[in-house]
Structures are given as C-alpha cells and as structure tokens.
Enzyme design. Structure first.
Site, PDB file in Angstrom:
ATOM      1  N   VAL A  96       4.760   4.981 -21.007  1.00  0.00           N
ATOM      2  CA  VAL A  96       4.841   4.665 -19.853  1.00  0.00           C
ATOM      3  C   VAL A  96       3.463   5.526 -18.789  1.00  0.00           C
ATOM      4  O   VAL A  96       2.845   5.005 -18.001  1.00  0.00           O
ATOM      5  CB  VAL A  96       6.043   4.875 -18.928  1.00  0.00           C
ATOM      6  CG1 VAL A  96       5.970   5.058 -17.864  1.00  0.00           C
ATOM      7  CG2 VAL A  96       7.121   4.058 -19.682  1.00  0.00           C
ATOM      8  N   GLY A  97       3.446   6.763 -19.348  1.00  0.00           N
ATOM      9  CA  GLY A  97       2.463   7.604 -18.525  1.00  0.00           C
ATOM     10  C   GLY A  97       1.082   7.038 -18.639  1.00  0.00           C
ATOM     11  O   GLY A  97       0.549   6.913 -17.478  1.00  0.00           O
TER      12      GLY A  97
ATOM     13  N   GLY B 262       4.318  13.528 -19.208  1.00  0.00           N
ATOM     14  CA  GLY B 262       4.679  12.680 -20.086  1.00  0.00           C
ATOM     15  C   GLY B 262       3.480  11.743 -20.599  1.00  0.00           C
ATOM     16  O   GLY B 262       3.838  10.461 -20.067  1.00  0.00           O
TER      17      GLY B 262
ATOM     18  N   GLY C 279       2.973   9.171 -22.415  1.00  0.00           N
ATOM     19  CA  GLY C 279       3.205   8.393 -23.571  1.00  0.00           C
ATOM     20  C   GLY C 279       2.889   6.964 -23.153  1.00  0.00           C
ATOM     21  O   GLY C 279       2.090   6.482 -22.144  1.00  0.00           O
TER      22      GLY C 279
ATOM     23  N   LYS D 179      22.738   1.732 -24.094  1.00  0.00           N
ATOM     24  CA  LYS D 179      21.517   2.574 -24.579  1.00  0.00           C
ATOM     25  C   LYS D 179      22.173   2.959 -25.975  1.00  0.00           C
ATOM     26  O   LYS D 179      23.486   3.161 -26.403  1.00  0.00           O
ATOM     27  CB  LYS D 179      21.529   3.897 -23.870  1.00  0.00           C
ATOM     28  CG  LYS D 179      20.048   4.221 -23.945  1.00  0.00           C
ATOM     29  CD  LYS D 179      19.295   3.616 -23.380  1.00  0.00           C
ATOM     30  CE  LYS D 179      17.693   4.136 -23.345  1.00  0.00           C
ATOM     31  NZ  LYS D 179      16.748   3.547 -22.535  1.00  0.00           N
TER      32      LYS D 179
HETATM   33  P1  NAD Z   1       6.959   7.617 -25.225  1.00  0.00           P
HETATM   34  O1  NAD Z   1       7.579   8.181 -26.226  1.00  0.00           O
HETATM   35  O2  NAD Z   1       5.712   6.726 -25.486  1.00  0.00           O
HETATM   36  O3  NAD Z   1       6.248   8.793 -24.213  1.00  0.00           O
HETATM   37  C1  NAD Z   1       6.688   9.836 -23.657  1.00  0.00           C
HETATM   38  C2  NAD Z   1       5.708  10.940 -23.985  1.00  0.00           C
HETATM   39  O4  NAD Z   1       6.339  12.060 -23.366  1.00  0.00           O
HETATM   40  C3  NAD Z   1       4.923  11.421 -25.159  1.00  0.00           C
HETATM   41  O5  NAD Z   1       3.489  11.441 -24.881  1.00  0.00           O
HETATM   42  C4  NAD Z   1       5.465  12.737 -25.446  1.00  0.00           C
HETATM   43  O6  NAD Z   1       4.864  13.611 -25.917  1.00  0.00           O
HETATM   44  C5  NAD Z   1       5.886  13.289 -23.814  1.00  0.00           C
HETATM   45  N1  NAD Z   1       6.903  14.179 -23.907  1.00  0.00           N
HETATM   46  C6  NAD Z   1       8.173  14.373 -24.424  1.00  0.00           C
HETATM   47  N2  NAD Z   1       8.659  15.503 -24.029  1.00  0.00           N
HETATM   48  C7  NAD Z   1       8.200  16.072 -23.134  1.00  0.00           C
HETATM   49  C8  NAD Z   1       7.884  17.284 -22.327  1.00  0.00           C
HETATM   50  N3  NAD Z   1       9.088  17.934 -22.296  1.00  0.00           N
HETATM   51  N4  NAD Z   1       7.132  17.633 -21.458  1.00  0.00           N
HETATM   52  C9  NAD Z   1       5.981  16.829 -21.365  1.00  0.00           C
HETATM   53  N5  NAD Z   1       5.798  15.739 -22.144  1.00  0.00           N
HETATM   54  C10 NAD Z   1       6.850  15.345 -23.003  1.00  0.00           C
HETATM   55  O7  NAD Z   1       7.865   7.076 -24.341  1.00  0.00           O
HETATM   56  P2  NAD Z   1       7.903   6.088 -23.036  1.00  0.00           P
HETATM   57  O8  NAD Z   1       8.040   4.807 -23.535  1.00  0.00           O
HETATM   58  O9  NAD Z   1       6.392   6.420 -22.469  1.00  0.00           O
HETATM   59  O10 NAD Z   1       8.813   6.530 -21.990  1.00  0.00           O
HETATM   60  C11 NAD Z   1       8.815   7.714 -21.433  1.00  0.00           C
HETATM   61  C12 NAD Z   1       9.983   7.456 -20.490  1.00  0.00           C
HETATM   62  O11 NAD Z   1      10.080   6.573 -19.456  1.00  0.00           O
HETATM   63  C13 NAD Z   1      11.492   7.724 -21.053  1.00  0.00           C
HETATM   64  O12 NAD Z   1      12.305   8.437 -19.760  1.00  0.00           O
HETATM   65  C14 NAD Z   1      11.964   6.323 -21.077  1.00  0.00           C
HETATM   66  O13 NAD Z   1      13.276   6.130 -20.885  1.00  0.00           O
HETATM   67  C15 NAD Z   1      11.433   5.887 -19.688  1.00  0.00           C
HETATM   68  N6  NAD Z   1      11.283   4.147 -19.577  1.00  0.00           N
HETATM   69  C16 NAD Z   1      10.388   3.698 -20.360  1.00  0.00           C
HETATM   70  C17 NAD Z   1       9.897   2.305 -20.415  1.00  0.00           C
HETATM   71  C18 NAD Z   1       8.881   1.565 -21.252  1.00  0.00           C
HETATM   72  O14 NAD Z   1       8.605   0.418 -20.768  1.00  0.00           O
HETATM   73  N7  NAD Z   1       8.484   2.175 -22.376  1.00  0.00           N
HETATM   74  C19 NAD Z   1      10.579   1.670 -19.087  1.00  0.00           C
HETATM   75  C20 NAD Z   1      11.441   2.265 -18.607  1.00  0.00           C
HETATM   76  C21 NAD Z   1      11.486   3.580 -18.282  1.00  0.00           C
END
Ligand code: NAD
Length: 374
Positions: free
Chosen positions: A185-186, A181, A183, A77
């Site tokens: 993933v969500g 969250g 974003g 990472k």
């Molecule tokens: P992203 O930046 O697209 O989305 C993250 C979201 O979380 C954003 O909407 C942000 O506003 C929100 N956020 C941040 N802090 C917050 C809080 N304290 N309370 C509520 N919401 C909050 O990131 P992502 O790519 O969606 O990744 C999210 C998580 O999933 C991370 O832990 C990442 O490591 C994990 N993950 C991502 C992937 C991927 O394919 N992108 C794969 C496996 C794991």
C-alpha cells in the site's frame, strides 16, 4: 465463553472459527463479522504476533468498508500465526491446509492481506476455488502489483486537501509526505502521489525509517524494497528507528502498516495537517479525536483504503483491470466528499460521519434478512 463474546454487538460477529493443525503448526482464526450484504470479503493476515482481537477488529473494519463502498459483501478476516518470511514450501503447506480447513465456510471469500499475496491466493484457488486477489494468469487483477489501494489513497488525498480549511497552507504539489509502512500500500501511494508532484520526505518499514528534507526518490526506494532490502538501505538521508516516522516534519502522514500505531501516548508527536489512513485501524479512537480537536483532518481507513477490496470484488465478478481504476476513483472520492461534507456540516468527526454512511447501507441490507447479520 465470555471472552469470545466480548466483541459481539448488534452487527456481529456472526461466526468465529478456530483453526488448528499441530502436525504443521497451523494456527489461525477466522472471524465472519456480518454477511447481510453478501459473503464476507477480507484478507488473510500472516504475522507472528497477530491476535484474535486484531482479527475481530479487522473483520468489523471490512464490514464497514464493504458497506460504505456499496459492495455486495460482508466483512471477515483471517489471522494466521507465522513469520511471513518463512520458506515458500512451508508457507504453501500452511496456506493449503488453511484453505482446506475452511473449505465449507461458504460465507468467507479468501483475499490477500499483510504477509500473504497473489501466490498464496493461487494455492487457495487450487484447493477450494473461493478466492479473490489472484495472479493475472488465473484471471486475477493483481491488486498489490497495480497498486489498487494506493491509487485510491492518492485520489482521496487530493479530495481531502479541499477540506483542510484554514489549516491548509499547502498544495499537493510539493506537499511533504511521510509513509509509515513502505509495503504494497505504502509504496504505490508514494508513487501515485509523486506523480501528482508531492514530495516523499520520509518512509519506514519493519526495519527502520529514513528521512530526507529534500525528498526521497520513490522509484529507487521501491527498487530497494523489491530487492528484499529495507528503506534504511536507501543511500541518502538520515536513518532512524522505525517508530521515529511519527516525528518527521511533514504536511501529510499516511499510515500503511499495523493497527494502533498512533495512540494517546504518542499522538502529540505527529506534525502533519492531514492524515489519510492506508492501514486498517492505524489510530486509536482517542488519538483520532485528539487530532480532530487540534484541527488535523483524518480520513478514516474504511473510506480511504477501499481501493483494494473494490478491485477484489470486481475481479471476483470477472471485471477487467481497465474498469477497476475508474471504479475506485468514483467510489472512494464520492465517499470522501460525502463523509467530509457531513463532518463539516454536523461538526462531527469524519469517522462518525463515515460510520453513519456505512451503517445506513448495512442496516438496509440487514433489514432484508430473516435474521439480521447472516
Ligand atoms: P505489506 O506487508 O505489503 O506492507 C506492510 C509494510 O509495513 C512492510 O513494509 C512492513 O515492513 C511495514 N511494517 C510492518 N510493521 C511496521 C512498523 N511497526 N512500523 C513501520 N513499518 C512496519 O502490507 P500491505 O498490503 O501494504 O498492507 C498494509 C496495511 O494496509 C495493512 O493494515 C492492511 O490491512 C492495509 N490495507 C491493505 C490493502 C491492500 O490492498 N494491500 C487494502 C486496504 C488496507
């Protein structure tokens, strides 16, 4: 000396690289945890408040995730200090400089994570070439655009429901879901679960949280987020502080943001009967154990959210998008069943069963090495 080795154990990390270029305020840390199975594949996280400790823990999560998914990659990472909303030209300068600083770290393959995306990876490709998670124009499979991780999470949720036992007095159809969250993933998890007729009742992002007992329109929330707004700009529903999402009444709670959001201090506020971990290390160990004792099923992060890295690993080997969706279902659903069966039979936490699965695979890879972790 002691501080940097406090995370060292029999699995890693193999290497820790501190990156610093004061002229452009570049500060980053690379942790290459364990490369017994192949070069480390794990994303670059850009945030103002990341820490080296977070980087160590996330690198380990990637080692376990890649091993559990049977990928020929170890875990690593990068955390990069900065505001993800900085002007694009500044971001480009930082990412290009970071790629150059790590040009010779052949054990690490760049990929996106929170705060970075396929545009950032295109700059890395231009500088050094060793990267996955590229835009389609460069031969990539845009994993956040297609929702690779959310696709896996939605299928894992369906499988996990079969293991909720007597506690499971609901079906996926009309199940009340909260996403912490909203974003990359969500939002895709919400979209795929809505396609399976689940009801999204709550969502949060860094600016706040929204709740509506009759359900939120997922596509409308996604449109808002894509227009740069927040879930709190959704016209209906009650609005709250972002940390209130833990209190929302629901059946299924999906964390998809930062580490340790559910911990010993707030775990009792969680109402859900099933937790499927989209984020990496979103719960502390103690919180997860507490929920297990209460009968709440938690599918661990490195089993549930492997869709993205499966996609990245396949892209790195030249696979096409159509093959990726099938491979994700196959791997994440099989692993979820293996872990939840083992957890049930041996009466252990799903995370303990998941660790056993990942470690068996990892230790087999380590046994082939002249040394062990590299
Ligand atoms: P992203 O930046 O697209 O989305 C993250 C979201 O979380 C954003 O909407 C942000 O506003 C929100 N956020 C941040 N802090 C917050 C809080 N304290 N309370 C509520 N919401 C909050 O990131 P992502 O790519 O969606 O990744 C999210 C998580 O999933 C991370 O832990 C990442 O490591 C994990 N993950 C991502 C992937 C991927 O394919 N992108 C794969 C496996 C794991």
């Amino acid at each position: 000396m002691e501080a940097i080795f406090q995370f060292a154990d029999e699995l890693g990390p193999a290497k820790v690289v501190h990156v610093h270029e004061p002229s452009i305020n570049l500060k980053a840390v690379l942790v290459v945890d364990n490369v017994a199975a192949g070069p480390a594949l794990g994303g670059v996280r850009l945030a103002p408040d990341v820490t080296a400790e977070e980087c160590f823990r996330l690198a380990r999560a990637m080692t376990l995730k890649n091993a559990a998914a049977g990928l020929p990659h170890g875990g690593g990472k990068v955390v990069l200090y900065g505001d993800p909303k900085m002007p694009p030209a500044q971001k480009e300068r930082l990412i290009r400089a970071l790629a150059n600083a790590l040009r010779h770290e052949q054990d690490y393959i760049f990929a996106p994570d929170m705060g970075t995306d396929e545009h950032c990876m295109a700059w890395v490709k231009d500088e050094i070439g060793r990267v996955a998670g590229l835009p389609a124009e460069l031969g990539g499979i845009p994993l956040d655009e297609i929702g690779a991780t959310g696709w896996g999470l939605a299928h894992v949720t369906e499988v996990a429901l079969q293991y909720c036992g007597y506690f499971c007095d609901f079906k996926l159809e009309k199940a009340r879901v909260v996403i912490q969250g909203f974003g990359a993933v969500g939002k895709h998890t919400a979209r795929f679960l809505a396609a399976k007729k689940a009801l999204l009742v709550g969502a949060s992002d860094s600016r706040g949280a929204v709740y509506h007992p009759d359900g939120l329109a997922v596509e409308e929330l996604i449109r808002l987020k894509e227009a740069g707004q927040s879930v709190v700009d959704y016209p209906q529903g009650e609005k709250f502080d972002r940390d209130a999402a833990i209190d929302f009444d629901c059946h299924i709670w999906i964390p998809a943001a930062r580490p340790d959001v559910v911990n010993e201090a707030n775990v009792d506020r969680l109402k859900a009967k099933l937790v499927v971990q989209g984020a990496n290390i979103p719960f502390t160990e103690g919180a997860e154990r507490h929920l297990h004792e209460k009968g709440v099923l938690c599918v661990p992060d490195f089993i549930a959210n492997a869709g993205g890295v499966i996609c990245a690993a396949m892209e790195y080997r030249g696979a096409v998008q159509a093959a990726v969706f099938e491979a994700i279902i196959d791997k994440v659903c099989r692993n979820t069943r293996l872990v939840l069966d083992e957890s049930k039979t041996k009466k252990i936490l799903p995370r303990e069963a998941a660790m056993t699965l990942a470690l068996q695979r990892l230790k087999r890879a380590m046994a082939w090495k002249r040394w062990s972790i590299f």
